[in-house]
Write a protein that holds these residues in place. Structure first.
Motif, PDB file in Angstrom:
ATOM      1  N   GLY A 264       0.657  -1.155   0.121  1.00  0.00           N
ATOM      2  CA  GLY A 264      -0.157   0.140  -0.085  1.00  0.00           C
ATOM      3  C   GLY A 264       0.709   1.239  -0.033  1.00  0.00           C
ATOM      4  N   ILE A 265       2.122   0.926   0.668  1.00  0.00           N
ATOM      5  CA  ILE A 265       2.913   2.421   0.955  1.00  0.00           C
ATOM      6  C   ILE A 265       3.564   2.658  -0.677  1.00  0.00           C
ATOM      7  CG2 ILE A 265       5.051   3.245   1.796  1.00  0.00           C
ATOM      8  CD1 ILE A 265       3.466   3.033   4.177  1.00  0.00           C
ATOM      9  N   GLU A 266       3.797   1.506  -1.038  1.00  0.00           N
ATOM     10  CA  GLU A 266       4.423   1.895  -2.526  1.00  0.00           C
ATOM     11  C   GLU A 266       3.636   2.145  -3.300  1.00  0.00           C
ATOM     12  OE1 GLU A 266       7.464  -0.514  -3.481  1.00  0.00           O
ATOM     13  OE2 GLU A 266       7.490   0.787  -5.420  1.00  0.00           O
ATOM     14  N   ARG A 267       2.248   1.955  -3.277  1.00  0.00           N
ATOM     15  CA  ARG A 267       1.083   2.691  -4.212  1.00  0.00           C
ATOM     16  C   ARG A 267       1.104   3.901  -3.905  1.00  0.00           C
ATOM     17  NH1 ARG A 267      -4.264   0.551  -3.577  1.00  0.00           N
ATOM     18  NH2 ARG A 267      -4.925   2.304  -4.802  1.00  0.00           N
ATOM     19  N   LEU A 268       0.890   4.350  -2.499  1.00  0.00           N
ATOM     20  CA  LEU A 268       0.887   5.709  -2.174  1.00  0.00           C
ATOM     21  C   LEU A 268       2.018   6.511  -2.585  1.00  0.00           C
ATOM     22  CD1 LEU A 268      -0.162   5.531   1.672  1.00  0.00           C
ATOM     23  CD2 LEU A 268      -1.150   6.756   0.094  1.00  0.00           C
ATOM     24  N   VAL A 269       3.317   6.021  -2.477  1.00  0.00           N
ATOM     25  CA  VAL A 269       4.388   6.757  -2.940  1.00  0.00           C
ATOM     26  C   VAL A 269       4.289   7.169  -4.218  1.00  0.00           C
ATOM     27  CG1 VAL A 269       6.875   6.513  -3.534  1.00  0.00           C
ATOM     28  CG2 VAL A 269       5.916   5.757  -1.264  1.00  0.00           C
ATOM     29  N   ASN A 270       3.868   6.024  -5.107  1.00  0.00           N
ATOM     30  CA  ASN A 270       3.586   6.671  -6.610  1.00  0.00           C
ATOM     31  C   ASN A 270       2.816   7.490  -6.952  1.00  0.00           C
ATOM     32  OD1 ASN A 270       5.802   4.750  -7.498  1.00  0.00           O
ATOM     33  ND2 ASN A 270       4.422   2.981  -7.514  1.00  0.00           N
ATOM     34  N   ILE A 271       1.532   7.622  -6.200  1.00  0.00           N
ATOM     35  CA  ILE A 271       0.774   8.504  -6.652  1.00  0.00           C
ATOM     36  C   ILE A 271       1.142   9.783  -5.773  1.00  0.00           C
ATOM     37  CG2 ILE A 271      -1.790   9.185  -5.739  1.00  0.00           C
ATOM     38  CD1 ILE A 271      -2.544   6.249  -5.771  1.00  0.00           C
TER      39      ILE A 271
END
Ligand code: HEM
Length: 128
Positions: free
Chosen positions: A17-24
């Motif tokens: 989830g953190i990875e997705r958050l970071v990308n956004i």
């Protein structure tokens, strides 16, 4: 670390989830002309690492932050409270794309705002 914070980290999907958050978040920050310039000499890898740690801290994830000197890595870059606020606004927008309550989001923002004195050169300026 409180279990409430842990569950917030888990609720965004843990490490994935953190990875997705970071990308956004990263695409929002770099698309912002007031902020992009701060990162012009920064490699994307370093920036993403910064943001991964940033979110892990913000969401109370299992990252030891006590020995990290945020003031050393930010003071002198000319980051002002207005930039910090812009950064936080992108954070709010990013978090609102996830399945989180307003309380969750407020908790994250409150935590992040405590770092303003380390990050912004003019942090005596009011946050609100
Ligand atoms: C609470 C908010 C923030 C946290 C937790 C945070 C965290 C970090 C971390 C962990 C690093 C890496 C430090 C190192 O490599 O020594 C870093 C570097 C950096 N941060 Fe932040 N940051 C925050 C806010 C900001 C803001 C608001 C800006 C600018 C608008 C910013 C710009 C930078 C830049 C330019 C670097 C250097 C990247 C490089 O080494 O090339 N940060 N930050």
């Amino acid at each position: 670390m409180s279990s409430e914070k842990m569950s917030l980290y888990e609720r965004v999907g843990g490490e994935d989830g953190i990875e997705r958050l970071v990308n956004i978040f990263y695409s929002k920050v770099l698309a912002d002309e007031k902020l992009a310039g701060f990162f012009s000499n920064t490699s994307i890898d370093r920036l993403k690492n910064m943001q991964k740690e940033f979110f892990s801290v913000a969401l109370g994830g299992p990252i030891e932050y006590s020995d990290m000197d945020l003031s050393r890595s930010h003071q002198g870059r000319g980051i002002r409270v207005m930039h910090f606020k812009g950064f936080v606004d992108h954070l709010i927008e990013t978090l609102s794309e996830f399945d989180l309550s307003d309380d969750d989001i407020n908790q994250v923002i409150t935590e992040i705002n405590t770092y303003v004195t380390d990050i912004a050169d003019d942090s005596e300026a009011p946050l609100a």
